[in-house]
Write an enzyme that holds these catalytic residues in place. Structure first.
Site, PDB file in Angstrom:
ATOM      1  N   LYS A  97       0.838  -1.196   0.000  1.00 56.59           N
ATOM      2  CA  LYS A  97       0.000   0.000   0.000  1.00 56.59           C
ATOM      3  C   LYS A  97       0.877   1.251   0.000  1.00 56.59           C
ATOM      4  O   LYS A  97       1.743   1.424   0.872  1.00 56.59           O
ATOM      5  CB  LYS A  97      -0.856   0.000   1.274  1.00 56.59           C
ATOM      6  CG  LYS A  97      -2.337   0.051   1.004  1.00 56.59           C
ATOM      7  CD  LYS A  97      -3.084   0.002   2.309  1.00 56.59           C
ATOM      8  CE  LYS A  97      -4.537   0.232   2.101  1.00 56.59           C
ATOM      9  NZ  LYS A  97      -5.255   0.266   3.371  1.00 56.59           N
TER      10      LYS A  97
HETATM   11  O1  G3P Z   1      -9.167   1.116   4.503  1.00 58.09           O
HETATM   12  C1  G3P Z   1      -9.179   2.427   4.984  1.00 58.09           C
HETATM   13  C2  G3P Z   1      -9.826   2.510   6.281  1.00 58.09           C
HETATM   14  O2  G3P Z   1      -9.220   1.688   7.223  1.00 58.09           O
HETATM   15  C3  G3P Z   1     -10.049   3.869   6.800  1.00 58.09           C
HETATM   16  O3  G3P Z   1     -11.232   3.791   7.475  1.00 58.09           O
HETATM   17  O4  G3P Z   1     -13.069   4.470   8.928  1.00 58.09           O
HETATM   18  O5  G3P Z   1     -10.702   5.123   9.476  1.00 58.09           O
HETATM   19  O6  G3P Z   1     -11.892   6.181   7.595  1.00 58.09           O
HETATM   20  P1  G3P Z   1     -11.737   4.973   8.420  1.00 58.09           P
END
Ligand code: G3P
Length: 273
Positions: A97
Site C-alpha cells: 500500500k
Molecule cells: O481502509 C481504509 C480505512 O481503514 C479507513 O477507514 O473508517 O478510518 O476512515 P476509516
C-alpha cells in the site's frame, strides 16, 4: 463483488474467513495500532513479524495489503521491498500500500507516483491509498496500480466538517446523493458523498477500460455497502463491525423467534431423540 476485511486483528480475520465471504485483507498503520493496542491491553506480547505472517497464512490465496510508513520515494521503495521480501514468501499474497500523495501538508509530492510506478514495473502489486479525488485515481492507475482505494467515509466526514457539523458518529449514514445546505448540495469540487466518489471512479475506469481494480474503503455502515455495490465497484473493504451490522434486521430476529417457537415435537425428534 469481492469483499475484503479492513482490519489487522487476527481474531476478526480468522472469524470472517471461516464464513467463506472474504476475498482479501487490507491493513494500514492505524489498523495495526488498533490490533497491537488491543493485544497490549490484554498483557500479550507481540512479535509483529510472526503476527503478520499469521495474517498472511490465514488469508492464503487472497491478497493482503501492507502499508509503507515513509514519505519519500527512497523510504517507501525501501520499505516496500522489505515488506515484499520478508512476507511475500509466506503465502504469495502481499500487496504493497502506497499513498497517492505522501506529503504531510496540502501540497504535491510526486514520490507516491514514482514509487507506485517503480514497484509496479518490478511486478510488485500496489494498492494506492488515501484516494479522495477521481483525478488521483486516474494518476494512480496510469502509474501502474493494481488497486486504488477511495476513502468513502472520510469524504463524508470532510463534507460534514465543512459546515461545522460535529455531533455525528463515525458510523452514521451519509446520503449518497449528498445533503442540502443553504439551497445547494454540499460538495467537494462536485463530489457530493463518499459513494459518489467511488461511483465516479468506477464510471471513468469503465469508460477507458482501466485494468486497475477499485477497493471502496473507509466504509462505515451497512447501507453504504449496498450503495457501493450498486456502483459496480469490484471490491469493498469492510470493517468487522459493519459485517456484523449487515446481518442484523428487526424482522430477521422476529422471524427467528417465530420459527423457534413454532417447532413441534414431531419435527424436533428428527434431530433429537
Ligand atoms: O481502509 C481504509 C480505512 O481503514 C479507513 O477507514 O473508517 O478510518 O476512515 P476509516
Amino acid at each position: 463483488m469481492k469483499i475484503f476485511i479492513d482490519t489487522a486483528k487476527i481474531d476478526e480475520i480468522e472469524t470472517a474467513f471461516s464464513w467463506g465471504i472474504i476475498d482479501g485483507v487490507t491493513t494500514n498503520p492505524s489498523l495495526i495500532k488498533s490490533a497491537v493496542d488491543e493485544l497490549k491491553s490484554k498483557g500479550e506480547k507481540i512479535d509483529i513479524k510472526t503476527y503478520i505472517k499469521r495474517i498472511l497464512e490465514i488469508a492464503k490465496g487472497f491478497p493482503v495489503s501492507l502499508e509503507v510508513i515513509g514519505t519519500s520515494f527512497e523510504e517507501m521503495y525501501r520499505e516496500a521491498k522489505i515488506l515484499y521480501e520478508e512476507f511475500n514468501k509466506i503465502a504469495d499474497n502481499v500487496v504493497i500500500k502506497i499513498p497517492i500523495n505522501p506529503s504531510l501538508e496540502e501540497k504535491a509530492s510526486y514520490d507516491g507516483l514514482k514509487t507506485i510506478y517503480k514497484l509496479s514495473k518490478e511486478g510488485i502489486p500496489v494498492n494506492v491509498t488515501l484516494i479522495m479525488k477521481v483525478e488521483q485515481a486516474i494518476l494512480a492507475s496510469k502509474a501502474g496500480a493494481r488497486y486504488v482505494s477511495p476513502f468513502a467515509g472520510r469524504i463524508d466526514d470532510y463534507l460534514r466538517n465543512k459546515i461545522g457539523w460535529k455531533d455525528f458518529k463515525k458510523e452514521d449514514y451519509y446520503p449518497e446523493k449528498g445533503i442540502q445546505f443553504k439551497e445547494q448540495v454540499l460538495d467537494d469540487e462536485g463530489i457530493v458523498s463518499g459513494v459518489d466518489l467511488v461511483k465516479k471512479i468506477v464510471d471513468v475506469f469503465n469508460k477507458y477500460n482501466f485494468k486497475t481494480e477499485i477497493i471502496a474503503a473507509s466504509i462505515r455502515n451497512s447501507r453504504q455497502v449496498r450503495e457501493i455495490a450498486l456502483t459496480g465497484c469490484q471490491i469493498a473493504t469492510i470493517p468487522f463491525y459493519v459485517l456484523s451490522e449487515i446481518l442484523i434486521h428487526y424482522k430477521t430476529a422476529e422471524g427467528m423467534r417465530k420459527f423457534i417457537s413454532d417447532v413441534v415435537p414431531e419435527y424436533k425428534q428428527i434431530f433429537y431423540k
